[in-house]
Design a protein around this motif. Structure first.
Motif, PDB file in Angstrom:
ATOM      1  N   VAL A  56       0.695  21.816 -23.671  1.00 35.24           N
ATOM      2  CA  VAL A  56      -0.520  22.364 -24.291  1.00 35.24           C
ATOM      3  C   VAL A  56      -1.449  21.281 -24.845  1.00 35.24           C
ATOM      4  O   VAL A  56      -2.664  21.332 -24.621  1.00 35.24           O
ATOM      5  N   PRO A  57      -0.963  20.273 -25.575  1.00 32.42           N
ATOM      6  CA  PRO A  57      -1.899  19.258 -26.076  1.00 32.42           C
ATOM      7  C   PRO A  57      -2.669  18.553 -24.955  1.00 32.42           C
ATOM      8  O   PRO A  57      -3.884  18.322 -25.075  1.00 32.42           O
ATOM      9  N   ALA A  58      -1.990  18.222 -23.866  1.00 26.00           N
ATOM     10  CA  ALA A  58      -2.662  17.558 -22.748  1.00 26.00           C
ATOM     11  C   ALA A  58      -3.664  18.497 -22.077  1.00 26.00           C
ATOM     12  O   ALA A  58      -4.762  18.072 -21.685  1.00 26.00           O
ATOM     13  N   ILE A  59      -3.304  19.755 -21.948  1.00 23.07           N
ATOM     14  CA  ILE A  59      -4.210  20.735 -21.336  1.00 23.07           C
ATOM     15  C   ILE A  59      -5.452  20.897 -22.204  1.00 23.07           C
ATOM     16  O   ILE A  59      -6.582  20.941 -21.699  1.00 23.07           O
TER      17      ILE A  59
ATOM     18  N   VAL B 244     -17.042   7.582  -8.317  1.00 20.37           N
ATOM     19  CA  VAL B 244     -18.397   8.113  -8.498  1.00 20.37           C
ATOM     20  C   VAL B 244     -18.616   8.646  -9.907  1.00 20.37           C
ATOM     21  O   VAL B 244     -19.692   9.155 -10.228  1.00 20.37           O
ATOM     22  N   GLY B 245     -17.605   8.543 -10.766  1.00 26.71           N
ATOM     23  CA  GLY B 245     -17.757   8.919 -12.161  1.00 26.71           C
ATOM     24  C   GLY B 245     -17.439  10.354 -12.496  1.00 26.71           C
ATOM     25  O   GLY B 245     -17.671  10.790 -13.638  1.00 26.71           O
ATOM     26  N   ALA B 246     -16.914  11.123 -11.547  1.00 23.26           N
ATOM     27  CA  ALA B 246     -16.518  12.494 -11.848  1.00 23.26           C
ATOM     28  C   ALA B 246     -15.301  12.487 -12.769  1.00 23.26           C
ATOM     29  O   ALA B 246     -14.499  11.553 -12.750  1.00 23.26           O
ATOM     30  N   LEU B 247     -15.167  13.526 -13.565  1.00 23.45           N
ATOM     31  CA  LEU B 247     -13.996  13.644 -14.431  1.00 23.45           C
ATOM     32  C   LEU B 247     -12.801  14.083 -13.601  1.00 23.45           C
ATOM     33  O   LEU B 247     -12.917  15.007 -12.791  1.00 23.45           O
ATOM     34  N   THR B 248     -11.669  13.441 -13.792  1.00 22.31           N
ATOM     35  CA  THR B 248     -10.479  13.788 -13.013  1.00 22.31           C
ATOM     36  C   THR B 248      -9.363  14.272 -13.925  1.00 22.31           C
ATOM     37  O   THR B 248      -9.051  13.662 -14.944  1.00 22.31           O
TER      38      THR B 248
ATOM     39  N   GLU C  18      -3.087   8.279 -12.661  1.00 24.18           N
ATOM     40  CA  GLU C  18      -4.331   7.717 -12.135  1.00 24.18           C
ATOM     41  C   GLU C  18      -5.554   8.573 -12.462  1.00 24.18           C
ATOM     42  O   GLU C  18      -6.686   8.095 -12.362  1.00 24.18           O
ATOM     43  N   ALA C  19      -5.344   9.816 -12.857  1.00 25.58           N
ATOM     44  CA  ALA C  19      -6.451  10.650 -13.316  1.00 25.58           C
ATOM     45  C   ALA C  19      -6.778  10.295 -14.763  1.00 25.58           C
ATOM     46  O   ALA C  19      -5.939   9.785 -15.499  1.00 25.58           O
ATOM     47  N   GLU C  20      -7.993  10.580 -15.182  1.00 30.55           N
ATOM     48  CA  GLU C  20      -8.365  10.303 -16.569  1.00 30.55           C
ATOM     49  C   GLU C  20      -7.553  11.154 -17.531  1.00 30.55           C
ATOM     50  O   GLU C  20      -7.192  10.716 -18.628  1.00 30.55           O
ATOM     51  N   TYR C  21      -7.303  12.369 -17.128  1.00 30.44           N
ATOM     52  CA  TYR C  21      -6.498  13.278 -17.950  1.00 30.44           C
ATOM     53  C   TYR C  21      -5.326  13.763 -17.106  1.00 30.44           C
ATOM     54  O   TYR C  21      -5.508  14.451 -16.106  1.00 30.44           O
TER      55      TYR C  21
END
Length: 293
Positions: free
Chosen positions: A41-44, A153-157, A171-174
């Motif tokens: 839950v905290p990560a979500i 390209v700067g999209a949120l991942t 490797e994703a930002e979140y």
């Protein structure tokens, strides 16, 4: 060996179970999916908070996955229109192997990292887009290629995986890790791993829509009625939100094209549907904001 691939030490005689015990074993194993989501839950929540400003700025939800994970992404993307009137073009899914992989497995497609990048870039992602990248293993090359392309390209991942310490989450930002462990049928991540991913996708997209004022209280006030069941639902929702009788609710809805939000504000504020629509525009779609203006 990845947890999702490790043979379970439980139910070693699964194929010998009588049917009721077999069914109970499958059902009980699914409880792990809920527990894994609850632990995450905290990560979500962090992912949702990061996504909302991008979507508010006009971004899209872009889903990327292979196999079961990819199909779950497609499912979430298509459900947002009838539930929240979310435009089809703002919830787009790409699936390893292409559209036909939705209905028939395309083996080997998930191993092509370059194709994942190409498929993502074909959507022309922008900085406001939010990429939901799913892979039970957490190592799927197709998904990793899409994550890399999106970040460039700067999209949120947002990476969603079912094994701790794997690249999709790292490797994703979140990163969201749903540690569902091994499957009752060894390696079959369409079971509780898939269930946990479905729960998370429901949660992320629904939470974003709540933040975008698509919900009033816990009422689905921005649905798109496309069949008899949904038209009837708009009447019930309007009655519930306003205390109006069925005839009054239906009349207001007919005047505003069955847009529940507008009908609710018009009835509670005792205004015309045109005035109610204007109030909602001024309040950025918030029923509460319109009522308090």
């Amino acid at each position: 060996m990845l947890n999702t691939e490790t043979p379970s030490l439980q139910h070693r005689e699964l194929d010998q179970y009588p049917t009721e015990q077999l069914v109970a074993a499958f059902a009980d194993d699914q409880l792990t999916a809920v527990q894994a989501v609850r632990a995450a839950v905290p990560a979500i929540a962090r992912a949702v908070d990061a996504a909302v400003p991008r979507i508010e700025a006009g971004g899209r939800l872009l889903y990327v996955g292979a196999g079961t994970s990819g199909r779950l992404g497609v499912l979430d993307s298509v459900e947002l229109y009838p539930t929240f009137s979310w435009p089809h073009e703002r919830a787009v899914a790409v699936l390893a192997g292409g559209a036909e992989a939705m209905f028939q497995a395309v083996e080997g497609a998930e191993d092509n990292r370059a194709q994942g990048a190409r498929d993502l870039l074909a959507l022309e992602p922008s900085r406001n887009d939010v990429v939901l990248a799913l892979a039970a293993s957490g190592t799927t090359p197709y998904v990793l290629g899409a994550i890399q392309a999106a970040r460039e390209v700067g999209a949120l991942t947002i990476g969603i995986a079912n094994n701790p310490g794997t690249p999709v989450a790292a490797e994703a930002e979140y990163g969201i890790t749903l540690d569902t462990g091994n499957e009752i049928i060894s390696g079959s991540t369409r079971l509780k791993a898939g269930t946990s991913q479905k729960i998370v996708l429901n949660t992320i997209s629904s939470a974003i829509m709540v933040r975008l004022h698509k919900v009033y209280g816990n009422l689905m006030v921005d649905l798109k009625p496309t069949n008899a069941k949904l038209f009837a639902r708009t009447v019930r929702l309007t009655m519930h939100a306003t205390g109006a009788d069925e005839a009054t609710a239906r009349t207001a809805l007919e005047q505003c094209g069955f847009h529940v939000k507008v009908a609710v504000v018009a009835l509670l504020k005792k205004t015309t549907v045109q005035q109610a629509g204007d109030l909602l525009d001024q309040a950025r779609g918030s029923v509460r904001g319109a009522l308090n203006s």
